[in-house]
Each structure stands twice: as structure tokens, then as C-alpha cells.
Motif scaffolding. Structure first.
Motif, PDB file in Angstrom:
ATOM      1  N   GLU A  16       0.936  -1.204  -0.036  1.00 17.90           N
ATOM      2  CA  GLU A  16       0.043   0.078   0.021  1.00 17.90           C
ATOM      3  C   GLU A  16       0.899   1.272   0.100  1.00 17.90           C
ATOM      4  OE1 GLU A  16      -2.670  -0.121   3.218  1.00 17.90           O
ATOM      5  OE2 GLU A  16      -3.666  -1.927   2.624  1.00 17.90           O
ATOM      6  N   GLY A  17       2.066   1.059   0.602  1.00 16.60           N
ATOM      7  CA  GLY A  17       2.877   2.168   0.760  1.00 16.60           C
ATOM      8  C   GLY A  17       2.362   3.314   1.676  1.00 16.60           C
ATOM      9  N   ASP A  18       2.548   4.655   1.563  1.00 20.48           N
ATOM     10  CA  ASP A  18       2.158   5.675   2.287  1.00 20.48           C
ATOM     11  C   ASP A  18       1.941   6.944   1.658  1.00 20.48           C
ATOM     12  OD1 ASP A  18       1.617   7.474   4.296  1.00 20.48           O
ATOM     13  OD2 ASP A  18       3.652   7.635   5.051  1.00 20.48           O
ATOM     14  N   LEU A  19       0.935   6.911   0.640  1.00 26.64           N
ATOM     15  CA  LEU A  19       0.779   7.886  -0.488  1.00 26.64           C
ATOM     16  C   LEU A  19       0.638   9.223   0.157  1.00 26.64           C
ATOM     17  CD1 LEU A  19      -1.496   5.977  -2.862  1.00 26.64           C
ATOM     18  CD2 LEU A  19       0.908   6.607  -3.126  1.00 26.64           C
ATOM     19  N   GLU A  20       0.048   9.353   1.456  1.00 24.57           N
ATOM     20  CA  GLU A  20       0.081  10.700   1.907  1.00 24.57           C
ATOM     21  C   GLU A  20       1.373  11.268   2.225  1.00 24.57           C
ATOM     22  OE1 GLU A  20      -2.626  10.862   5.509  1.00 24.57           O
ATOM     23  OE2 GLU A  20      -4.042  10.010   4.192  1.00 24.57           O
ATOM     24  N   ASN A  21       2.290  10.390   2.346  1.00 25.00           N
ATOM     25  CA  ASN A  21       3.689  11.021   2.697  1.00 25.00           C
ATOM     26  C   ASN A  21       4.813  10.668   1.372  1.00 25.00           C
ATOM     27  OD1 ASN A  21       3.363  12.078   5.456  1.00 25.00           O
ATOM     28  ND2 ASN A  21       2.573  10.092   5.883  1.00 25.00           N
ATOM     29  N   GLY A  22       4.016  10.665   0.200  1.00 21.88           N
ATOM     30  CA  GLY A  22       4.830  10.460  -0.759  1.00 21.88           C
ATOM     31  C   GLY A  22       5.683   8.914  -1.015  1.00 21.88           C
ATOM     32  N   ILE A  23       5.286   7.949  -0.261  1.00 20.90           N
ATOM     33  CA  ILE A  23       5.806   6.842  -0.545  1.00 20.90           C
ATOM     34  C   ILE A  23       4.866   5.821  -1.314  1.00 20.90           C
ATOM     35  CG2 ILE A  23       6.548   4.664   0.658  1.00 20.90           C
ATOM     36  CD1 ILE A  23       8.257   7.262   1.518  1.00 20.90           C
TER      37      ILE A  23
END
Length: 51
Positions: A16-23
Motif C-alpha cells: 500500500e505504501g504511504d501515499l499521503e507522505n509520498g511513499i
């Protein structure tokens, strides 16, 4: 890829990554920037446990 859990209960899932933090999805925990912190409580990577 392994999931990693913060003491606060947040689980970093590489799929899933961490899209809110650019990952982006697919980013392994080991490849996260050194300054990345838990988006829920702000804990550093050193506090996460492999689950």
C-alpha cells in the motif's frame, strides 16, 4: 514483502505504501527514507517491529 508495526498499532504495508507522505506502493520498509516516521504517531522507523 513484510509488514511492519508501530507500537501505536499502525502497520506499514509495502503493498500500500504511504501515499499521503509520498511513499509509492511497492516500497519496502528497508527502502523508506531515514527521516520517514509513523503517519499516525510520529515514531521513527527504529520503533517498528516486523510482523
Amino acid at each position: 514483502m513484510d509488514k511492519w508495526e508501530c507500537p501505536c498499532g499502525y502497520v506499514y504495508d509495502p503493498a500500500e505504501g504511504d501515499l499521503e507522505n509520498g511513499i509509492e506502493p511497492g516500497t519496502a520498509f528497508e527502502d523508506l527514507p531515514d527521516d520517514w516516521v509513523c503517519p499516525k504517531c510520529g515514531a521513527g522507523k527504529e520503533y517498528f517491529d516486523n510482523v
